[in-house]
Structure formats: structure tokens, C-alpha cells
Design an enzyme around this catalytic site. Structure first.
Site, PDB file in Angstrom:
ATOM      1  N   GLY A 470       0.818  -1.204   0.000  1.00 35.47           N
ATOM      2  CA  GLY A 470       0.000   0.000   0.000  1.00 35.47           C
ATOM      3  C   GLY A 470       0.853   1.256   0.000  1.00 35.47           C
ATOM      4  N   GLY A 472       0.338   5.654   0.590  1.00 32.82           N
ATOM      5  CA  GLY A 472      -0.557   6.749   0.924  1.00 32.82           C
ATOM      6  C   GLY A 472       0.148   8.090   0.885  1.00 32.82           C
ATOM      7  N   GLY A 475       3.342   7.969   3.300  1.00 33.72           N
ATOM      8  CA  GLY A 475       4.363   6.941   3.210  1.00 33.72           C
ATOM      9  C   GLY A 475       3.861   5.676   2.548  1.00 33.72           C
ATOM     10  CB  VAL A 477       1.795  -0.115   4.133  1.00 40.98           C
ATOM     11  CG1 VAL A 477       1.645  -1.254   5.134  1.00 40.98           C
ATOM     12  CG2 VAL A 477       1.226   1.168   4.703  1.00 40.98           C
ATOM     13  CE  LYS A 494       1.130   5.679   7.437  1.00 42.78           C
ATOM     14  NZ  LYS A 494      -0.093   6.248   8.042  1.00 42.78           N
ATOM     15  CG  ASP A 601      -7.967  10.572   6.094  1.00 42.29           C
ATOM     16  OD1 ASP A 601      -8.879  10.828   5.276  1.00 42.29           O
ATOM     17  OD2 ASP A 601      -6.818  10.245   5.747  1.00 42.29           O
TER      18      ASP A 601
END
Length: 658
Positions: A470, A472, A475, A477, A494, A601
Site C-alpha cells: 500500500g 498513501g 508513506g 506500507v 508503515k 480521515d
């Protein structure tokens, strides 16, 4: 009357004139070099036994298989073998009309393709059905469960796919089940536990997934082989394995199994070979394995085993091959291994072993013994290719060194005490100064494990793209294999991109929020790392529990290339359960934690799903801890007015004054 022509060197084709031998009840032409097709007329002989095994007979078209259609009129046919020829094409559907009294149908080691005819389940008199090493495709018909007199069933080395039919559990008289080297997927049927007379089972080289059914390990009649190797099985080796007290060979290599090895393995007193290599088994090697006195072959290599090599292994004087390479074993090589009189293969390479390699007993000849990848091992035998062990110190030298140590220790101790006191008072002043600006906030408490940048880099393969799960705003993951509490664990890491504005603040916010809260629907933080990378740049990362099913967004909006997600999707009940999980998490943060925490969020990509699709709210980088009453904070807040969150997931026309 019978005609037995087997085990000769006959060549040429099979004469159709054999049909005139109407009194023949046994026709055996096995193990010759007869070529060509089988004349259809042969099917009119109607013998009890027809054995064409190990020739070069051919078939490519439906017409070449016409002899099989003629055989459907033979009510007295009991044995039919066309094994080990060059028969190709599709097996005709007429095989379903063969005599219901047929007991053995053997057609393996050919080139037969296409699907297995559904009508084969009509042959209810069969006790042997043998068709391995062909090119059969499609699913194995569920109707095969009707053949409840079967004692031997071989269909290994074909190309069957889909799930293994649960109806196999109906074959309660089965002694041998060979399903290896196909393309089966999904879970192994729990109904296999009904096969209470089985002695041999092979499920190797498929794509089976899920956990190991405990029912299989309760089959105490297994006495020959249980082969589950080279699949995608997960979970632990169940303690029920101890029920296999008669089993001779057990292979569970090349899966994704984890957890400790159960002590109940020692109950398998009849085992000769045990292969558990290339999994993720962790913890220590149980010393109880030494009770398996009949074992000649043991392979535990390429796992995550730690601790020392048990001294008790030296009691296994009948073992011939022992493989423990590519683990995390430490300490000395036990001298008791010298007593393993039958040992001629030993692989201890790529561990963390230290000290001197034994030189007596079986170690006097180290041909076939491997120790490389243990940087702290030493040995005087040149064949070992290890650094020589340092010579023993003389008594005089020892006394001299002890005298120096006796004087040096008090001096060094006094210096250390003064240094500690100086550092204590200096840090105390710094702590007081920091407490003024940070209100006493600590990054993480002492109860969290410490991890280094090096450990995270190794566990992710140098933060390789293959382990990226992942990315974002703040940063990326990564999936990581990390040694925690002496156990190899899969975690999510992360890594914050500190070049981005606000990343350091996001890191602190997540540390502060997640170190305080605990709830089944909140992502669980394991620890954090605030250090420097290999280039001495600042490095900050958080270590979380790993969520195998990714985030909710990938399930709601699957990638067009992810066929499994497109086909599976989420059921209405699963969606409702996920919504309830999220609501529980928010209720806990807002109403059941003091002071309240606002996530700021909340969106599908920040909702993570575990192996049971239980939702966990994550990514607290924008979270705000309401340390004063919410209403007062909204009134008093002046400098941080603005929208927080992600466009599309912020209520229209509203602001988060945080």
C-alpha cells in the site's frame, strides 16, 4: 481357457482374428512391443480378464476407441488394463456402460486428454480405479463418490482443477488415495476424515489452501504415506498429528505453515521419514522428537526455528540424514550428536551457531556435513572450511589475565557509576525542558518491543517492491517478516516519507493515538522505529499487525486484474458486519475513551480486514485527541481552522476545526 502371451518381445499389430477364439476367458498380451490400434472386434471376445499393459498401442480418434464400445456388451468382464501404452484422445463416454461387475479398471500412463466421463460413476463394482499420468482436465466428478466399493483410487499426475469433491468422503473402504500433481485448489474436504480404513494418501503438488483439517490427522489407519507437500496450506500443524502412530512417511514440505512444532509429533513412533522443510515453523525444536527412534530422515530446514539444537537429538542413533539449515538456531553444536552412529548427512548451514565443531564419533569424517553460513563456528579439520579454533591458553596466561581483570573491574566500575550519574542528571534537565513543550508525551512506552532499521530492511527484502502492499499520502506500507519474542511473525510496516510536509507530525499523531487505545476493531500497533537508515537519513516507521485481506476499498472497487476479488466480492452480511465493526470502533473512540479521539480521515482505504474479514480502523495520522471539552476546543481553536481528511470523505460544507 486363457491365452497368456505376456513378458515376450512380440511386435507388430494385434490380429483381429483373435475374435474367433470365442472360448478365451483370459487374454494377456502385457509387456510386449505390440503397436497400432486395438481392433474393434477384440471387444467382442468378452473375456473376464483383458490385459494390454505395457505395449505401444495407439489411439487418437473416436474410431480408435471403438473397441471400448464393443466391450460394453461383455457382462463377465472383471479386469481391464490398457495401462502404459500410447493411447491418446478422449476417453469415450461408453466406458460408463461397461459391466457393473468390473472390479479393476486401469488406464494410467497414457496420453488420454479431455474430461473424465461422468458415467464412470456407473461402474459401482470397481474396487480399483487407476488412471494416473494422463492429461485429463476439468473437475473430478462429484459422482465419483458413488463408487463406494473402491479400495484403490489413483488419479495423480493429471491436470484436474477446481475443488476436490467432498463426496470422496463416501468412499469409506478406500485404502489408497493418490491425488498428487494436479491443479486442485481450495480447502481439503473435512469429509476425508470418514476414510477410516485408509493407509496411504497423497495430496502433494496442488494448490490447496486453508488450514490443515484435523480430521485427516485423526486417521489412525494411515500406515504408509501422508503427503501434503508443495501446496499453500496455512496455520499450524495440529496436535492431532500424534494420532498417526502407524504412519511411516510424512511429507508437509513447501507450504505456509507456521507456529511451534507440537510435542505430540513424538507419538509418531513408526515414522521413518519426516519432511517439514520450507515452511514458517517457529519457536524451538522440541526435544521430544528424540523419542522417534525409528526416524532415519528428518528435514526441518528453511523455517524460522530458534533456540539451541537439543542435546537429546544425540539419542537418535538410527538417523541417517538430518537437515536443520536456514533457521535461526544458536549456541553450540551438541557433542551428543557425535553418538549418532548412522548419520552420514548433516546440514546445519546458515544459522547462528557458534563454538567448536565436534571432532569425535561421526564428526571424524565430515564428508556430507555442511556448516557454512555460521560465522562464529570454528574447527580444526581442514575439510570443514571453517576458521581454526584459537589455541587453549596456558595456566600462566590465565592467571595473569585474571589478575588484570581483578584490578580493572573496580576501576571501570567506578568510572561507569560516575558516567551514569552524570548522564542521569543531564537527561533529567533535558526531560524537564522537553516536558514544557511536549506536555509529557512519550513516543512509545517500555512495554513495546524495540526494532531497528536493519531488522525492518531485512524483513522486507530491502523494502522491495514485491513486498509493497500500500501507498498513501504520508508513506508506504510493506509486508515484513520480523522476529518478535523469539517467533518469526508477519507484520505490516508503515514507512513515513519524511520529505513530505507534515509526515513527522503524522508519525507523532499515530504514535500518540495508537499507544493509548485498545479495541478489537482498531488496528493494533506493535511498536515503532525512529532511527536512521543506511545513509544516515532520518527514518520513522510504525509496525502493525498484518491484515491478510487488505483494505475495504480494494474489495469495494477491485482491480480489474484481480480476478479473485472480482469473482468473490462481499456478501450483504459481510458488508453489514464491516459497517457494525466500524461503528463500534468510532463509538469507542468518541464515547468510551477519555479523552475522546477524532479520527478525521475515515474512508474505505483506511479500513483494514483480517483473515476473517473483521474490520480494523487504521491510519491515525490526522487524528486529534480532545484533551479539553470538545465544545471549548472548537471555540478556542484559532490557528488550525481548515478541512482535514480526504476529499470525497469529508461531509460537504463542513469543517474540522482541529
Amino acid at each position: 481357457m486363457g491365452l497368456f502371451l505376456g513378458l515376450n518381445s512380440f511386435t507388430g499389430s494385434l490380429p483381429a482374428s483373435l475374435v474367433n477364439a470365442t472360448q478365451i476367458r483370459f487374454l494377456d498380451i502385457s509387456f510386449n512391443n505390440i503397436t497400432g490400434t486395438v481392433p474393434p472386434e477384440i471387444g467382442m471376445l468378452c473375456p473376464e480378464v483383458l490385459n494390454f499393459k505395457s505395449n505401444q498401442l495407439m489411439a487418437t480418434t473416436a474410431q480408435d476407441w471403438e473397441f471400448m464400445t464393443f466391450l460394453t456388451n461383455c457382462t463377465r468382464l472383471r479386469f481391464l488394463s490398457i495401462q502404459a501404452n500410447m493411447l491418446g484422445g478422449m476417453l469415450p463416454s461408453s466406458v460408463g456402460n461397461l459391466s457393473a461387475h468390473l472390479q479393476q479398471f486401469i488406464f494410467g500412463f497414457n496420453k488420454i486428454s479431455g474430461k473424465l466421463p461422468f458415467g464412470i460413476s456407473n461402474l459401482v463394482g470397481l474396487n480399483v480405479l487407476d488412471f494416473p499420468h494422463n492429461q485429463l482436465t476439468g473437475v473430478l466428478p462429484d459422482s465419483i463418490g458413488r463408487l463406494n466399493l473402491l479400495q484403490q483410487l489413483y488419479f495423480n499426475n493429471n491436470q484436474f482443477s477446481g475443488s476436490m469433491p467432498s463426496s470422496l468422503g463416501n468412499l469409506t473402504r478406500l485404502l489408497v488415495l493418490s491425488a498428487g500433481s494436479n491443479k486442485f485448489k481450495g480447502a481439503l474436504p473435512t469429509g476425508l476424515g470418514n476414510l477410516q480404513e485408509i493407509t496411504e494418501a497423497d495430496f502433494s503438488n496442488n494448490k490447496f489452501s486453508g488450514t490443515l483439517p484435523k480430521e485427516i490427522f485423526n486417521l489412525s489407519t494411515l500406515s504408509n504415506t501422508l503427503d501434503l507437500s508443495n501446496n499453500f496450506l496455512v496455520g499450524s500443524l495440529p496436535p492431532e498429528v500424534g494420532s498417526l502412530t502407524k504412519l511411516t512417511y510424512m511429507y508437509v514440505s513447501m507450504n505456509n505453515l507456521s507456529g511451534p512444532l507440537p510435542d505430540t509429533l513424538s507419538y509418531c513412533q513408526s515414522l521413518i521419514e519426516l519432511k517439514l522443510d520450507q515452511n514458517y515453523f517457529n519457536s524451538t525444536i522440541p526435544s521430544s522428537i528424540s523419542k522417534m527412534q525409528g526416524l532415519t530422515f528428518l528435514n526441518l530446514s528453511k523455517n524460522a526455528l530458534s533456540g539451541v539444537v537439543p542435546q537429546e537429538l544425540g539419542l537418535m542413533d538410527g538417523i541417517q540424514e538430518l537437515y536443520l539449515a536456514h533457521n535461526y538456531l544458536s549456541g553450540h553444536i551438541p557433542e551428543s550428536l557425535q553418538n549418532m552412529a548412522s548419520l552420514y548427512r548433516l546440514d546445519l548451514s546458515f544459522n547462528n551457531l557458534d563454538g567448536k565443531v565436534p571432532s569425535q564419533g561421526v564428526f571424524s569424517n565430515v564428508t556430507g556435513f555442511l556448516f557454512e553460513g555460521n560465522s562464529r563456528l570454528c574447527g580444526c579439520n581442514s575439510e570443514l572450511r571453517l576458521p581454526p579454533c584459537p589455541p587453549l591458553e596456558s595456566m600462566e596466561h590465565k592467571k595473569k589475565r585474571h589478575f588484570i581483570i581483578a584490578i580493572a573491574i573496580p576501576i571501570v566500575g567506578a568510572i561507569l557509576c560516575l558516567s551514569v550519574m552524570l548522564v542521569f542528571f543531564t537527561r533529567r534537565k533535558e526531560t524537564k525542558a522537553q516536558s514544557t513543550s511536549t506536555s509529557g508525551f512519550q513516543l512509545m512506552g517500555d512495554n513495546y518491543p524495540r526494532v531497528t532499521y536493519v531488522e525492518l530492511a531485512q524483513g522486507t527484502g530491502g523494502f522491495a517492491t514485491a513486498n509493497l502492499i500500500g501507498r498513501g499520502m504520508h508513506g508506504s506500507v510493506y509486508k515484513c517478516h520480523l522476529l518478535l519474542n523469539n517467533m518469526m511473525t508477519t507484520v505490516a510496516v508503515k514507512v513515513f516519507d519524511l520529505q513530505q510536509t507534515g509526515c513527522s507530525k503524522s508519525f507523532l499523531a499515530e504514535c500518540e493515538a495508537l499507544s493509548k487505545v485498545r479495541h478489537r476493531n482498531l488496528i493494533s500497533v506493535i511498536t515503532c522505529c525512529s532511527s536512521s537508515d543506511s545513509s544516515q537519513n532520518d527514518f520513522k516507521a510504525l509496525v502493525f499487525e498484518f491484515m491478510p485481506n487488505g483494505n475495504l476499498d480494494s474489495w469495494l472497487h477491485p482491480d480489474v486484474h484481480d480476478a479473485s476479488r472480482q469473482l468473490q466480492g462481499l456478501t450483504l452480511m459481510q458488508r453489514l458486519n464491516i459497517a457494525v465493526d466500524i461503528a463500534d470502533a468510532l463509538d469507542y473512540l468518541h464515547n468510551n475513551w477519555e479523552p475522546p479521539i477524532v479520527h478525521c480521515d475515515l474512508k474505505p482505504s483506511n479500513i483494514l480486514l483480517n483473515e476473517d474479514l473483521v474490520a480494523h480502523v487504521g491510519n491515525f495520522g490526522l487524528a486529534k485527541i480532545l484533551s479539553e471539552p470538545a465544545a471549548e476546543q472548537l471555540i478556542n481553536s484559532k490557528s488550525s481552522n481548515g478541512i482535514r481528511g480526504t476529499i470525497g470523505y469529508v461531509a460537504p460544507g463542513s469543517f474540522n476545526f482541529l
